[in-house]
Structure formats: C-alpha cells, structure tokens
Design a protein around this motif. Sequence first.
Motif, PDB file in Angstrom:
ATOM      1  N   SER A   4      -1.670  -6.669   5.199  1.00 45.29           N
ATOM      2  CA  SER A   4      -2.325  -6.800   3.889  1.00 45.29           C
ATOM      3  C   SER A   4      -1.398  -6.342   2.771  1.00 45.29           C
ATOM      4  O   SER A   4      -1.248  -7.015   1.736  1.00 45.29           O
ATOM      5  N   ALA A   5      -0.766  -5.180   2.948  1.00 44.08           N
ATOM      6  CA  ALA A   5       0.132  -4.652   1.925  1.00 44.08           C
ATOM      7  C   ALA A   5       1.348  -5.558   1.747  1.00 44.08           C
ATOM      8  O   ALA A   5       1.806  -5.787   0.615  1.00 44.08           O
ATOM      9  N   GLU A   6       1.854  -6.081   2.847  1.00 43.20           N
ATOM     10  CA  GLU A   6       2.998  -6.989   2.757  1.00 43.20           C
ATOM     11  C   GLU A   6       2.633  -8.253   1.986  1.00 43.20           C
ATOM     12  O   GLU A   6       3.428  -8.749   1.178  1.00 43.20           O
ATOM     13  N   ARG A   7       1.429  -8.750   2.239  1.00 40.19           N
ATOM     14  CA  ARG A   7       0.984  -9.970   1.550  1.00 40.19           C
ATOM     15  C   ARG A   7       0.889  -9.729   0.044  1.00 40.19           C
ATOM     16  O   ARG A   7       1.323 -10.567  -0.770  1.00 40.19           O
ATOM     17  N   VAL A   8       0.303  -8.602  -0.341  1.00 39.36           N
ATOM     18  CA  VAL A   8       0.166  -8.297  -1.765  1.00 39.36           C
ATOM     19  C   VAL A   8       1.535  -8.038  -2.386  1.00 39.36           C
ATOM     20  O   VAL A   8       1.828  -8.515  -3.494  1.00 39.36           O
ATOM     21  N   ALA A   9       2.388  -7.296  -1.688  1.00 36.36           N
ATOM     22  CA  ALA A   9       3.712  -6.981  -2.222  1.00 36.36           C
ATOM     23  C   ALA A   9       4.513  -8.251  -2.515  1.00 36.36           C
ATOM     24  O   ALA A   9       5.216  -8.338  -3.529  1.00 36.36           O
ATOM     25  N   THR A  10       4.393  -9.240  -1.629  1.00 37.71           N
ATOM     26  CA  THR A  10       5.107 -10.508  -1.838  1.00 37.71           C
ATOM     27  C   THR A  10       4.682 -11.171  -3.138  1.00 37.71           C
ATOM     28  O   THR A  10       5.513 -11.668  -3.909  1.00 37.71           O
ATOM     29  N   GLU A  11       3.368 -11.183  -3.399  1.00 37.57           N
ATOM     30  CA  GLU A  11       2.867 -11.792  -4.631  1.00 37.57           C
ATOM     31  C   GLU A  11       3.252 -10.968  -5.857  1.00 37.57           C
ATOM     32  O   GLU A  11       3.632 -11.524  -6.894  1.00 37.57           O
ATOM     33  N   VAL A  12       3.156  -9.649  -5.734  1.00 40.13           N
ATOM     34  CA  VAL A  12       3.472  -8.793  -6.879  1.00 40.13           C
ATOM     35  C   VAL A  12       4.932  -8.953  -7.280  1.00 40.13           C
ATOM     36  O   VAL A  12       5.270  -8.936  -8.474  1.00 40.13           O
ATOM     37  N   GLU A  13       5.810  -9.120  -6.301  1.00 40.80           N
ATOM     38  CA  GLU A  13       7.229  -9.350  -6.604  1.00 40.80           C
ATOM     39  C   GLU A  13       7.389 -10.560  -7.520  1.00 40.80           C
ATOM     40  O   GLU A  13       8.158 -10.534  -8.494  1.00 40.80           O
ATOM     41  N   TRP A  15       4.986 -11.875  -9.471  1.00 39.50           N
ATOM     42  CA  TRP A  15       4.320 -11.606 -10.746  1.00 39.50           C
ATOM     43  C   TRP A  15       5.180 -10.734 -11.658  1.00 39.50           C
ATOM     44  O   TRP A  15       5.166 -10.885 -12.879  1.00 39.50           O
ATOM     45  N   LEU A  16       5.933  -9.805 -11.051  1.00 37.78           N
ATOM     46  CA  LEU A  16       6.779  -8.912 -11.847  1.00 37.78           C
ATOM     47  C   LEU A  16       7.900  -9.661 -12.552  1.00 37.78           C
ATOM     48  O   LEU A  16       8.432  -9.191 -13.566  1.00 37.78           O
ATOM     49  N   ASP A  17       8.257 -10.818 -12.025  1.00 33.42           N
ATOM     50  CA  ASP A  17       9.331 -11.606 -12.635  1.00 33.42           C
ATOM     51  C   ASP A  17       8.865 -12.402 -13.847  1.00 33.42           C
ATOM     52  O   ASP A  17       9.677 -12.964 -14.575  1.00 33.42           O
ATOM     53  N   GLY A  22       5.325  -4.622 -21.646  1.00 35.37           N
ATOM     54  CA  GLY A  22       4.673  -3.529 -20.942  1.00 35.37           C
ATOM     55  C   GLY A  22       4.543  -3.807 -19.461  1.00 35.37           C
ATOM     56  O   GLY A  22       5.055  -4.800 -18.936  1.00 35.37           O
ATOM     57  N   PRO A  23       3.815  -2.942 -18.756  1.00 40.08           N
ATOM     58  CA  PRO A  23       3.714  -3.080 -17.311  1.00 40.08           C
ATOM     59  C   PRO A  23       2.834  -4.254 -16.884  1.00 40.08           C
ATOM     60  O   PRO A  23       1.960  -4.699 -17.624  1.00 40.08           O
ATOM     61  N   LEU A  24       3.086  -4.746 -15.683  1.00 44.48           N
ATOM     62  CA  LEU A  24       2.184  -5.691 -15.038  1.00 44.48           C
ATOM     63  C   LEU A  24       0.962  -4.903 -14.579  1.00 44.48           C
ATOM     64  O   LEU A  24       1.091  -3.908 -13.851  1.00 44.48           O
ATOM     65  N   VAL A  25      -0.226  -5.327 -15.005  1.00 41.97           N
ATOM     66  CA  VAL A  25      -1.459  -4.641 -14.608  1.00 41.97           C
ATOM     67  C   VAL A  25      -2.126  -5.469 -13.511  1.00 41.97           C
ATOM     68  O   VAL A  25      -2.580  -6.594 -13.763  1.00 41.97           O
ATOM     69  N   ALA A 184     -10.357  -7.270 -19.153  1.00 44.45           N
ATOM     70  CA  ALA A 184      -9.544  -8.322 -19.773  1.00 44.45           C
ATOM     71  C   ALA A 184      -8.080  -7.914 -19.856  1.00 44.45           C
ATOM     72  O   ALA A 184      -7.206  -8.773 -20.043  1.00 44.45           O
ATOM     73  N   ARG A 185      -7.791  -6.654 -19.713  1.00 45.48           N
ATOM     74  CA  ARG A 185      -6.420  -6.157 -19.756  1.00 45.48           C
ATOM     75  C   ARG A 185      -5.699  -6.312 -18.422  1.00 45.48           C
ATOM     76  O   ARG A 185      -4.509  -5.993 -18.322  1.00 45.48           O
ATOM     77  N   ILE A 186      -6.398  -6.776 -17.399  1.00 45.55           N
ATOM     78  CA  ILE A 186      -5.788  -7.016 -16.096  1.00 45.55           C
ATOM     79  C   ILE A 186      -5.009  -8.335 -16.133  1.00 45.55           C
ATOM     80  O   ILE A 186      -5.525  -9.363 -16.568  1.00 45.55           O
ATOM     81  N   ASP A 187      -3.761  -8.297 -15.672  1.00 48.92           N
ATOM     82  CA  ASP A 187      -2.934  -9.505 -15.629  1.00 48.92           C
ATOM     83  C   ASP A 187      -3.208 -10.331 -14.375  1.00 48.92           C
ATOM     84  O   ASP A 187      -3.259 -11.560 -14.428  1.00 48.92           O
ATOM     85  N   ARG A 188      -3.345  -9.662 -13.243  1.00 48.98           N
ATOM     86  CA  ARG A 188      -3.579 -10.333 -11.969  1.00 48.98           C
ATOM     87  C   ARG A 188      -4.631  -9.550 -11.195  1.00 48.98           C
ATOM     88  O   ARG A 188      -4.644  -8.317 -11.213  1.00 48.98           O
ATOM     89  N   LEU A 189      -5.498 -10.289 -10.483  1.00 50.34           N
ATOM     90  CA  LEU A 189      -6.610  -9.663  -9.774  1.00 50.34           C
ATOM     91  C   LEU A 189      -6.509  -9.942  -8.273  1.00 50.34           C
ATOM     92  O   LEU A 189      -6.374 -11.093  -7.855  1.00 50.34           O
TER      93      LEU A 189
END
Length: 268
Positions: A4-13, A15-17, A22-25, A184-189
């Motif tokens: 699960s963490a690996e799956r999310v980390a792949t997507e967050v990588e 999204w961070l690009d 400011g930060p990715l929320v 509404a301040r969340i970038d990705r859910l």
Amino acid sequence: MTPSAERVATEVELWLDEPRNGPLVVGVCGAQGSGKSTLAAALKAHFEAGHRRVAILSLDDLYLTRQERTQLARQVHPLFATRGVPGTHDVALGIDLIDRMRAEEAVTLPRFDKARDDRSSMGSTVPAGCDLLLFEGWCVGARPQSPAQLAAPLNALEREEDAQAIWRGHVNAALAGPYADMFARIDRLVLLAAPDFKVVRDWRGQQEQDLRERIGRGEAEGSRVMDDAALDRFVQFYERLTRHALREMPARADLVLHLDAGRRLVQR
C-alpha cells in the motif's frame, strides 16, 4: 514499505513533479483502524530519505478542547461532547496551518492528548519550505449528504439519541461549510477503502486490544479501554459518514487503495 505504501509513494513521486507554489497537500482518508497513521509515517520516512521535507497533519490533532466541546454539547446537541465527527474540530486552525505552510512559513502543529481527551500543550515545529504535507483523517475530503439521505436514522445511536436529526444535520452543515473550505486546500486525495463497514468495528476492536496490552506494560498511563458495549456505541458516531465516503469517494479520489479485512492491498 508495505505494498500500500509503495503504491502511494509511486503516485506521490509523480504528483511532486507537478508545478505548484508551496507543498503538495495529500489528503489521506480511511475508516478507523484502516492504517492511515501507519501509511503516513511510512511515506514520511520514505520521502525524507530522499531529502524531501515532509510534515504530517492529523485531523485528530485539530479536535476542539474538551471545554469547547462541552459548550457545543450544551448549545447544539449532547452528542457533540464526544469528539470525532465534523463540528468537533478547530477548522479555522487547520486552514490557517495549511495556508501558512503554503506560504512557506514555519508552523507548530498541534497535538491532541486522547488519554486526557483534551488539547496538549506539546506540538511539533515544521520548518519553512515543506515539500509535502500529508493530511490524514477518517473523514478527510468527505462531502455532505443530501437532505433525503439525512432523514432516516442509520443506527441505534441516531434513532435513540438524535431522533430529530439535529446532531447529524449540524454535522452535515459543517461538512458543507467550513470543512469544505479546509478540504479544498487538498491537492490530491487518497482513499483507503475498507471492504465494508462491519470490518471497521473489528479494526477498532483491535486498536482497543492493543491499548489494553500497552496499559498492561505500563506504556499508556491514564488511558481507558472501552468494553464491547462502549465500543459498539462509539463506532456508531462514525458509521454514517464512513458508509457515505465508501460509496461516493472512490469515483473522485485521485488514488483508491482497496483493502481486505487484514488491511492488505487488493489488486483490481
């Protein structure tokens, strides 16, 4: 990391690009016991190892103080004495923290002491220039229900203690108002989707058993363990919105992790 963490980390990588100020929320929603905190901690360790600056804001740490909830219970409905549902959080504080982090300011994140059922004086400082903010909570990103959906009580708690729908109506209005502004301040859910609501009771029971064992080892002084009757009542506070999120959120979340009863990732 877990699958699960690996799956999310792949997507967050990815999204961070994406360009942003400011930060990715990243909002992390999931029923009680689904593993939100564990996932957030794993992601924080992973990205910090890659020299990213990461902060975790838990919705639980935004709870109103016990005195504020007592006042809310007197003024609106007695069920608001119990923390958990929308209406029992300091949303203005949450919005201020996220906005200041987006402005690349240093902030001090609050902490809520569940053993004392009150806001703690201890917090953690997040330095300016954070890359990633993980905002986790059981109803993070949730949307309000329609009046028709609110009309009929869902469980014994609502039938016996909220027959006039005052409590759940106030919860719903909070979701439609200040909580919508905060979410509404969340970038990705990201949604950790339980297989059904029944398993949530089992997961919450496991948490109580873990607490019982920690108390036995002297690691959770001042904490109280709920018996089965208290636990059955407690999860009913969360049932309506948990079921609602499991129905409607998968269609709009940026990433859905379907879990089995053992919290293992189900491939779909």
